[in-house]
Scaffold this active site. Structure first.
Site: not given
Length: 90
Positions: A13-15, A18, A86
């Protein structure tokens, strides 16, 4: 009501994931927390809280939803977390 799910996004859960996740939580109108099993819950509508928690691909997380229709919200948020966002973006 709570449920344990595994994060599928390749980079966790990166940018981008998230942001999408916190938007889905906010749109649900429910109080939602996310945590590692046995860990400290984070407000799932807080992008800073989500990123700071460092949830990675393959991490098990516990979603806790309060309010009416919590099972439907859990279904939607669980589906979000078990989808590789992703992969979809690439």
């Amino acid at each position: 009501m709570e449920r344990t799910v595994t994060i599928a996004s390749g980079h966790g859960l990166h940018a981008r994931p998230a942001k999408l996740f916190t938007q889905a939580v906010a749109a649900s109108g429910h109080q939602v927390t996310i945590s590692r099993p046995g860990g400290k819950p984070v407000n799932a509508a807080s992008i800073l809280g989500i990123i700071a928690a460092g949830f990675e691909n393959g991490d098990e997380v516990v979603l806790d939803v309060r309010g009416d229709d919590a099972e439907r919200v859990l279904d939607e948020l669980s589906e979000f977390l078990t989808t590789d966002h992703d992969e979809a973006a690439g």
